[in-house]
Each structure stands twice: as C-alpha cells, then as structure tokens.
Design an enzyme around this catalytic site. Structure first.
Site, PDB file in Angstrom:
ATOM      1  N   CYS A 133       0.926  -1.408   0.000  1.00  0.00           N
ATOM      2  CA  CYS A 133       0.155  -0.028  -0.115  1.00  0.00           C
ATOM      3  C   CYS A 133       0.880   1.370   0.049  1.00  0.00           C
ATOM      4  O   CYS A 133       0.578   2.054  -0.786  1.00  0.00           O
ATOM      5  CB  CYS A 133      -1.007   0.068   1.192  1.00  0.00           C
ATOM      6  N   ARG A 162       7.506 -10.333   5.395  1.00  0.00           N
ATOM      7  CA  ARG A 162       6.906 -10.204   7.015  1.00  0.00           C
ATOM      8  C   ARG A 162       8.057 -11.122   7.998  1.00  0.00           C
ATOM      9  O   ARG A 162       7.939 -12.395   7.782  1.00  0.00           O
ATOM     10  CB  ARG A 162       5.508 -10.348   7.326  1.00  0.00           C
ATOM     11  N   GLN A 206       0.778 -11.398  -2.545  1.00  0.00           N
ATOM     12  CA  GLN A 206      -0.610 -11.222  -2.493  1.00  0.00           C
ATOM     13  C   GLN A 206      -0.944 -10.853  -3.925  1.00  0.00           C
ATOM     14  O   GLN A 206      -0.219 -10.156  -4.801  1.00  0.00           O
ATOM     15  CB  GLN A 206      -1.056  -9.940  -1.472  1.00  0.00           C
ATOM     16  N   ASP A 228      -2.632  -8.137  -4.495  1.00  0.00           N
ATOM     17  CA  ASP A 228      -2.920  -6.786  -3.728  1.00  0.00           C
ATOM     18  C   ASP A 228      -3.548  -6.072  -4.830  1.00  0.00           C
ATOM     19  O   ASP A 228      -3.266  -5.783  -5.913  1.00  0.00           O
ATOM     20  CB  ASP A 228      -1.692  -6.456  -3.024  1.00  0.00           C
ATOM     21  N   HIS A 242      -4.879  -1.622  -4.801  1.00  0.00           N
ATOM     22  CA  HIS A 242      -5.692  -0.236  -3.917  1.00  0.00           C
ATOM     23  C   HIS A 242      -6.210   0.456  -5.015  1.00  0.00           C
ATOM     24  O   HIS A 242      -5.847   0.853  -6.200  1.00  0.00           O
ATOM     25  CB  HIS A 242      -4.239   0.335  -3.335  1.00  0.00           C
ATOM     26  N   LYS A 262     -14.974  -2.385   6.976  1.00  0.00           N
ATOM     27  CA  LYS A 262     -14.433  -3.349   6.077  1.00  0.00           C
ATOM     28  C   LYS A 262     -15.246  -4.466   6.000  1.00  0.00           C
ATOM     29  O   LYS A 262     -16.195  -4.716   6.667  1.00  0.00           O
ATOM     30  CB  LYS A 262     -13.081  -3.903   6.472  1.00  0.00           C
ATOM     31  N   HIS A 307      -8.655  -1.071   0.111  1.00  0.00           N
ATOM     32  CA  HIS A 307      -7.576  -2.174   0.207  1.00  0.00           C
ATOM     33  C   HIS A 307      -8.335  -3.406  -0.377  1.00  0.00           C
ATOM     34  O   HIS A 307      -9.424  -3.604   0.520  1.00  0.00           O
ATOM     35  CB  HIS A 307      -6.897  -2.569   1.321  1.00  0.00           C
TER      36      HIS A 307
END
Length: 650
Positions: free
Chosen positions: A349, A378, A396, A398, A400, A479, A525
């Site tokens: 992000c 991580r 991911q 992922d 945005h 969310k 997200h």
RNA sequence: GCCGACAUAGCUCAGCUGGUAGAGCAACUGAUUCGUAAUCAGUAGGUCCCCAGUUCAAUUCUGGGUGUCGGCUCCA
C-alpha cells in the site's frame, strides 16, 4: 400468586404444572419419557438452563436433546469440569483456571510447575472416562460473592480468586457453583444432568498458554480434548481428522512436486516447476480479471528507505515484523539500528500511495486502481510459521483503489462480483462479514455513516448474505471480510475489502474536483486470494491435490501400452503441447496398469492411452482422473475436449 | 518469541536397558512389450539434523543450537 404455571412449548401448545416442578420432571411427566431421556439441557424463555431448574413462572420451554449441537457444546464443557477434577485428584497442588468448550472440543488451563507429559495425558484421559462412568450429578448452587471468595481462598485457587474478584468488581452479587462429587467450580452453566451423560472423552494435546492470553502473564498448561455422546461419533471424528491429514498441503505439496522448504530459509517456499505453473496460472487469471475491471498492474520497489514507513506509520507499530537492511555506506561506528535505514516491504500500500501522489490527479481519472503481485516479506515470529499458510515471504493479489466517496458503492459492488466469480470457479462457498466502526476510530460520524452505508448498500445490491460485526472495523475505516468453506467443511478467512480514510491523510493524497478545488480521495484495500501461498495451501487441501483441468500443472499424461507405440505417442504429446496444453509423456517399459496408477497418484486430470488401436485410428483413448474411460476418439476431438473443459473461468 | 513434542535412505517407518544401522516404496541397471490403479531380478543409496560433553565406545545419555509439528501471542 397461583400455584400453577403455564408452560408454552415450541409448537405453541401449552401445558400446566405445579409451580416449582423441575424441568426434567415436567418433561418426563407431561411430554414423554423418550424426550426426557434424550434431554441434556433446556431453554426457558430462550435462556439456557439445567434440567434441574424449577419452573417458577409462566415460560416458554425448549428441550435441548443430545441431537442438538448445543447439547454437545454443553457436554464438552461438562467434560472439561470432569477432567479438571481428575487432574486435581491425580496431581495435587495443580490449580485450575478456566476450561471452556471450543469448536470441536474443549480445553482446560492449569497452573502447575511441570508440564504434563503424553503419559500424563493418557492417565488423565483414562481417569476422566472412569469419572464419567461414576455418573455423578451436576449440582447447581448460588452463593454470595463473599462466600465464593472464601471458598476459593480456602481451596488455595489463586486464579479462581482473581476471577471472582473481577466478577465482583463488575457488580455481580451472586455466583453459581457447580459440583460433581466432591469437586466444585464456579460457572455460568448450564451443565448436563450428570457426568454419565457426557459420553466418551478423548484428550488430544497439551500446550502452553498464557494466562488471559497475555505474553506478560505466567504460562499455563493447557490440555485440549474433545468428547462425543457415542463411541461411533468419536470414531467418525477421528476419520474426518484422518481425511484432513491426507489432504494436508504440507504432505501433498512436496509429493505432487509443487513446493518444498529448506531449513536455510524458514518460512519461505521453494516453488518447484509444477507449483510455479500453478502460481502463474493463478496470477495470470487474476491479471485478466483485474485488467477487465479497469486495474493497472504495477510493480514497485521491494526495498525502501525507512522514511516511507515513517510516513505510513509502519515504522512505529510494525517495525518488529519488518526485515531491516543495513546500508553499508553508513558509518560503521553507529549502532546497528541506526545503520538499518532500509526495509524490505511487508505490504504494497505505501508504495502505491507514492505512485498516486507522483502526479496531480483529476476527478476524471478516478477510480485509479493499482494491482501488484510483488514479493513481500514479514518477519513473523519463528513459532508461528506453518507450511504455506504462515510464511515470511509471500505474494498477494493486492490492489489499492483511489476513488471519490461517491464512487464507493459502485466499486464495492464490482469487487463483490469479482470475489464471487473467483470463489465460484474454485467451488468454494463463502459468507461475508461486515465490520462497522470501532470505539477508537478516526474521522467523524458523518463520514463513517456514509462509508458504512456504502459498503452495506453494495452488499445488499449484490444480494449477498452477511453477518454484521459491530465495532470490528479497522480504526481507519469499515471493512468486509469473506470466509470460505472448503470441501471438508473448514472455514478460512480470505478476501477483504477495507475502506481507508487514514492513508490519504498521511500521504496527503488529493485530486482536483470539477469545482477546481482539491479533494481527499478514499482508498480501498482489496485482495481476493489473500496471498498466493495461503490460497494455494487452501486450494491444495480443498481439491485434495486434484486440481481442476484449468489449474492442473499437468493436464494430460500420454501413456503407451508398449514401446511399439512411442512414435504416435510422441506425436500426440507434441500436438497437445502445440495447442498450449500441459502434457507429459510416459514411455517407460512399465505395464499399462502401473502407468495409469502412477498418473492417478499424481492426480493428473487425463491419462491418454496410446496402443495398437489408437495408432491405427490416429486417435487417443483418454481416461479421466478417477477412472472414467472415454473410449477411443480422434486426436482432434480430444484437443477440442481439453479446450472446452480447460477454459479459464475468469 | 513463549510452552511442549519430534528429527534414522528421496518417501513411510523398524532399530529392547550405549557396542558405528535395516525393511517396503521410489531411484538406477537388466530382462519383459504387456490394454485402464503396482511385471520380475539385481544394484546403489545413510556425517542416524548440527556442535560440544560424559564414556574404552554415542543414532542411543547430558547440554547448547537449528528445523518441523501442536498450541499461546500474532496474522495474508
């Protein structure tokens, strides 16, 4: 006050009984001996109670029998009590704490010097089942807080004393005790009628657990177990466990040539050729889906200066999860921490926000959607790593989305549709959870009102059932989370759609509106797979390694009846490969049966048999995974079949 | 990270109370040329996770490490 009370049953019928009649007696005398025998607990006006409770008013009564899952939950709590009593008998000096029912069983946390050994566990299990056989009734008693405190102080139960004090501090005046035999614990209840009704107890494992879940507190010894009303149900449970064990991606992955691990890289997978194929198939499918929906695929740096993490807030709260990197050009005399000026990215992000902010944005551009499948790191605590479901390096799907508030409904609606497409393609059923504003939150109520209404509106518009989780949203926005259920009934939280009002503030993101003024966009997200690693773990277990044709790393294996047919087999394989299918050729001198067995064990969707008949007909005889023989067909017919059945669903 | 358990051939596992290791499958070689879930025979394969210590002698006992598993905490 009348001496007679009226009892309303679930079918609406009413019966009368003398005031004070125990539920158990009422059921036996007024309804039937059969029901009385099957009854475990009851509900009075919806409230769960023991069967020994008196009918002291006009009430609605529901009898909860052993066929009701609720009864099993109570029985397992009963089992936890009995087990705790056995532990204290066998291991004097052990203190009790708490012991609830959980999904699939129960646990009880004990405070004692030495951990329990597997031999202890066997002994406790045996003792528990023996105590059950004694069939002692559970007796309920209400006492004042002072009496309770005195009781547990006298018993030397420090943890219990602490809990009693907490409960008293919350204003409770009385406490309910439950006894069986000479053992006593306090507990809200309800409990079953007697220990003999619990059934069979099986203890599964011991583990350390922090008192009240806080690492700063002492470590307790937790014993996990489960119970069933019958031996038969216990055996079925064991069979289900065995089935799950067979599907374990940690076993199947290496066996099917998907991935493996090495001690030199804990928490980071080696993707073998077949696993890499799968990884790319999933990634490419997600690329198509996002492109179709107006996303831009971007890649951003993997290594960033810590200033980015300071801006995003990760440096403060998330640093211990980040892999920091020493900059060799910094002064060697500085402390290590000061020389770590960079970090591998743990999420995408912040870098997407940078991209957004690199240009002046117009309302005409919105929504801007960035999709990234980069590698993330991580630094998860070593003890938490587990197969592919919990790793240190992963990717991911992922994305945005930067948009104006007015665009949220339409965007979320589109997202929910995309999620539906993906999960349906996998045969995963799912449910949604909608989490609303927490107590500690950012932004004003009007903004939250709009944000929650937008998410809810989108869910309603798609007609998706969802559970509301009040107060469980992130502090920066509400969310939606999606729980999928796999083929053996296990639940996994996967997709997430989060509204974020904080990031645009921190990164000072703006766009120019049609009023020529600057406005704040909102960020969404979203991830659908979550991470490729975890999603592939779930898919492997969901399909038990038998991936659908479009995902199968090898779609067909050509096997020869004998090596006289190798030429045609090679032609067949080449033709299929030319069509873009993933094919293997087995021309070893094994017998056909052995080759078929091998292809089955590798879970390959089609085994294509080539022998005399096929050479003559210039055809193939495909056999589906599982055994269905499709008989001899022209090669082109099989190509067509693969093309049709192997189409990518999204 | 914390608590506990475990670590023997590529895989699944044997290996009483210390005397330097075995099976099945897989692999390799040869024979076999076979029609829908295992053809036969042979060969090779091990720093018994790593490092110390005890001992005449350690896969076995002790300590430390690493990894994995089950939990706690955390979470995609």
């Amino acid at each position: 006050m009348s001496d007679i009370v009226t009892v309303t049953l679930p079918d609406g019928s009413q019966k009368e009984a003398p005031r004070g009649t125990r539920v158990a007696d009422f059921v036996r005398e007024k309804i039937g001996a059969g029901l009385a025998k099957a009854a475990y607990v009851a509900r009075l006006d919806g409230e769960p109670v023991d069967l020994s409770r008196p009918l002291d008013r006009d009430v609605r009564l529901e009898v909860v029998t052993t066929r009701n899952p609720e009864a099993l939950t109570v029985a397992r709590h009963d089992a936890a009590h009995v087990m705790a009593s056995v532990v204290q008998k066998l291991y004097p000096g052990t203190q009790v704490t708490i012991g609830p029912s959980i999904e699939d069983g129960f646990y009880y946390d004990f405070a004692r010097e030495n951990p329990f050994t597997p031999e202890d566990l066997e002994r406790i299990e045996k003792g528990t089942n023996e105590a059950i056989a004694l069939d002692q009734p559970f007796l309920r008693e209400e006492v004042s807080m002072a009496e309770a405190l005195a009781l547990f102080e006298r018993l030397g139960e420090g943890y219990k004393v602490e809990i009693v004090k907490d409960i008293a501090a919350r204003g409770a005046k009385t406490l309910t005790l439950y006894r069986h035999g000479d053992w006593v614990d306090f507990c809200l209840g309800p409990h079953g009628p007697s220990t003999g009704r619990i059934g069979v107890v099986k203890l599964t494992s011991v583990a350390g657990a922090y008192w009240r879940g806080d690492p700063k507190n002492p470590m307790l010894q937790r014993i996990y177990g489960t119970s069933f009303f019958s031996k038969k149900e216990l055996d079925e449970w064991a069979t289900r466990l065995e089935e799950a064990r067979k599907r374990d991606h940690r076993k199947l992955g290496p066996a099917l040539g998907l991935f493996t691990f090495h001690p030199y890289a804990p928490g980071a997978a080696f993707w073998l050729d077949k696993g890499t194929t799968l990884y790319h198939l999933l990634g490419d499918a997600m690329r198509r889906l996002t492109r179709k929906n107006g996303y831009l695929e971007v890649k951003t740096p993997l290594l960033f200066n810590k200033k980015l993490w300071e801006t995003s807030g990760h440096w403060g709260k998330y640093r211990e999860n980040m892999f920091l990197v020493v900059d060799s050009e910094t002064d060697e005399k500085l402390p290590l921490e000061d020389r770590c000026t960079q970090s591998l990215k743990p999420m995408n992000c912040p870098s997407h926000h940078l991209l957004y902010a690199m240009q002046k944005r117009s309302y005409r551009e919105l929504p801007i959607r960035y999709h990234t499948q980069d590698v993330l790191h991580r630094n998860e605590a070593s003890g938490t790593l587990s197969g592919l479901t919990r790793v240190r390096q992963f990717q991911q799907d992922d994305a945005h989305i930067y948009l104006a508030e007015s665009q949220i409904v339409e965007e979320v609606r589109s997202l929910v549709r995309q999620i539906d497409v993906v999960y349906k393609a996998m045969g995963l059923s799912y449910t949604a959870k909608f989490s609303t504003r927490p107590e500690v939150k950012l932004g004003d109520d009007a903004t939250w009102d709009r944000a929650e209404a937008a998410l809810k509106g989108a869910l309603d518009a798609v007609g998706l059932p969802y559970e509301v989780k009040p107060g469980e949203g992130a502090f920066y926005g509400p969310k939606i989370d999606f729980d999928v259920t796999d083929s053996i009934g296990r639940k996994w939280q996967l997709a997430t759609i989060q509204l974020d009002y904080l990031a645009p503030e921190r990164f000072d993101l703006t766009y120019v509106g049609d009023d020529n003024a600057e406005h704040r966009p909102v960020v969404i997200h979203r991830a659908i797979y979550g991470s490729f690693e975890r999603f592939l773990a779930i898919l492997t277990e969901h399909f038990a390694g038998a991936f659908p044709l479009w995902l199968a790393p090898v779609q067909a294996r050509v096997v020869t009846v004998s090596d006289r047919f190798n030429d045609w087999a090679a032609e067949v394989a080449a033709r299929l490969e030319a069509e873009g299918f993933r094919v293997e050729l087995d021309h070893t001198s094994e017998k056909l049966g052995a080759k078929i067995r091998d292809a089955q064990l590798q879970k390959i969707p089609f085994t294509v048999v080539v022998g005399e008949k096929e050479v003559e007909a210039r055809g193939v005889s495909p056999r589906r995974r599982g055994g269905e023989d499709l008989k001899t067909m022209p090669l082109e017919a099989f190509v067509e079949l693969l093309r049709k059945e192997g189409a990518t669903p999204y």
